[in-house]
Design an enzyme around this catalytic site. Structure first.
Site, PDB file in Angstrom:
ATOM      1  CG  ASP A 101      -0.269  -0.463   2.500  1.00  0.00           C
ATOM      2  OD1 ASP A 101       0.968  -0.446   2.555  1.00  0.00           O
ATOM      3  OD2 ASP A 101      -0.984  -0.838   3.444  1.00  0.00           O
ATOM      4  CG  ASP A 104      -8.558  -1.600  12.519  1.00  0.00           C
ATOM      5  OD1 ASP A 104      -7.560  -2.195  12.022  1.00  0.00           O
ATOM      6  OD2 ASP A 104      -9.046  -0.571  12.013  1.00  0.00           O
ATOM      7  CG  HIS A 141      -5.945  -2.370   8.995  1.00  0.00           C
ATOM      8  ND1 HIS A 141      -6.065  -1.485  10.047  1.00  0.00           N
ATOM      9  CD2 HIS A 141      -4.733  -2.139   8.459  1.00  0.00           C
ATOM     10  CE1 HIS A 141      -4.964  -0.769  10.141  1.00  0.00           C
ATOM     11  NE2 HIS A 141      -4.131  -1.137   9.194  1.00  0.00           N
ATOM     12  CD  GLU A 192      -8.470   1.170   7.913  1.00  0.00           C
ATOM     13  OE1 GLU A 192      -8.416   0.268   8.774  1.00  0.00           O
ATOM     14  OE2 GLU A 192      -7.880   2.250   8.050  1.00  0.00           O
TER      15      GLU A 192
HETATM   16  C1  GLP Z   1      -0.661   0.281   8.512  1.00  0.00           C
HETATM   17  C2  GLP Z   1      -0.218  -0.531   7.308  1.00  0.00           C
HETATM   18  C3  GLP Z   1      -0.402  -2.024   7.542  1.00  0.00           C
HETATM   19  C4  GLP Z   1       0.230  -2.426   8.865  1.00  0.00           C
HETATM   20  C5  GLP Z   1      -0.436  -1.672   9.993  1.00  0.00           C
HETATM   21  C6  GLP Z   1       0.121  -2.000  11.352  1.00  0.00           C
HETATM   22  O1  GLP Z   1      -2.015   0.478   8.540  1.00  0.00           O
HETATM   23  N1  GLP Z   1      -0.934  -0.167   6.138  1.00  0.00           N
HETATM   24  O2  GLP Z   1       0.193  -2.745   6.477  1.00  0.00           O
HETATM   25  O3  GLP Z   1       0.097  -3.808   9.064  1.00  0.00           O
HETATM   26  O4  GLP Z   1      -0.251  -0.268   9.760  1.00  0.00           O
HETATM   27  O5  GLP Z   1       1.291  -1.292  11.578  1.00  0.00           O
HETATM   28  P1  GLP Z   1       2.326  -1.598  12.736  1.00  0.00           P
HETATM   29  O6  GLP Z   1       3.113  -2.753  12.275  1.00  0.00           O
HETATM   30  O7  GLP Z   1       3.164  -0.352  12.814  1.00  0.00           O
HETATM   31  O8  GLP Z   1       1.544  -1.861  13.946  1.00  0.00           O
END
Ligand code: GLP
Length: 263
Positions: A72, A141, A143, A148
């Site tokens: 993304d 959450d 995702h 989302e």
């Molecule tokens: C963002 C990214 C996800 C990632 C998530 C959790 O939303 N788009 O790909 O898994 O954050 O991030 P973190 O690993 O910093 O908790």
């Protein structure tokens, strides 16, 4: 689904990186038949990238014939902004390994035509022969990528509005200023991740405990998009002890038991 429970972040990152390295080596990729790796951003995969870099520096793995597709990217954030996912990937991974620039694919969140950008991305994945191994993290959450809660479980690459939960969570990268966090992103879909031959998710910390519970023990639900992985034939979640805080004792013991003799 396999659930690998490691003691802490360091050991889970090593487990995941060693798994990726073993897969790339076993595939013995060539320019004609490269290994196609799906890459995430976020804080969770940093340890995994660090370990892959170590393995590369020790000469144990090469990325010469690896093609990557990132999950993304934010819409409207300059590519060279320190918090863009382009910057993240170069900082934490690409600039330390021997990957070829032309083998790297990251969605362009500044494309004039975002719909076309997403359609081309899906086509590029197909043209590359599909993703061999999609790595990922998970949001609090539940995702995956930026899918989302409420995202279609058959979705493909598209534009997505971010939820308040995600904007608040990601504000830590933007001086805790909610107004600086982009509201919109381009993301591969749940269906894009599900189409990969294998999926490996890293999940660490107490903050991910509810997401892990829904991923493993809950039903398949668009409200916890990670749960779609229950329908994938080759999905692995590797987590640390604290991420298991909300699992039932029986679930924890079951996975500890069946995985004790595996890699
Ligand atoms: C963002 C990214 C996800 C990632 C998530 C959790 O939303 N788009 O790909 O898994 O954050 O991030 P973190 O690993 O910093 O908790």
């Amino acid at each position: 689904m396999r659930l690998i429970i490691e003691p802490d972040y360091l050991t889970l990152s090593r487990w995941a990186a060693d798994y990726v390295a073993a897969k790339i080596k076993a595939a013995n990729p060539t320019p004609e038949k490269p290994f196609v790796l799906g890459c995430p951003t976020g804080s969770s995969p940093i340890g995994l990238y660090k370990r892959l870099i170590e393995l590369y520096k020790k000469g144990e793995i090469s990325f010469e014939n690896v093609v990557t597709f990132n999950m993304d990217e934010y819409v409207g954030l300059a590519e060279d902004h320190p918090e863009s996912y382009h910057s993240f990937m170069w900082k934490h991974f690409f600039s330390h390994i021997n990957i070829k620039k032309e083998n790297i694919h990251i969605l362009n969140g500044n494309a004039k035509n975002l719909e076309e950008e997403c359609a081309n991305y899906e086509k590029a994945i197909k043209d590359a022969g599909g993703i061999d191994l999609f790595l990922g993290g998970v949001g609090q959450d539940g995702h995956i990528a930026f899918n989302e809660p409420g995202s279609s479980l058959t979705s493909v690459t598209r534009k997505k509005e971010l939820t308040s939960d995600t904007i608040i969570a990601n504000s830590r990268f933007f001086d805790y200023d909610l107004d600086k966090v982009p509201r919109v992103a381009l993301t591969v879909g749940v269906g894009t991740v599900m189409a990969a031959k294998e999926v490996l998710i890293v999940c660490n910390g107490h903050g991910k405990a509810r997401a892990l519970k829904h991923a493993v023990e809950g039903g398949v639900s668009q409200m916890w998009t990670i749960s779609a992985l229950q329908l994938h034939p080759h999905a692995i979640i590797v987590c640390d002890e604290t991420a298991t805080d909300e699992l039932k004792v029986g679930t924890y013991k079951y996975f500890k038991d069946i995985e004790k003799d595996n890699l």
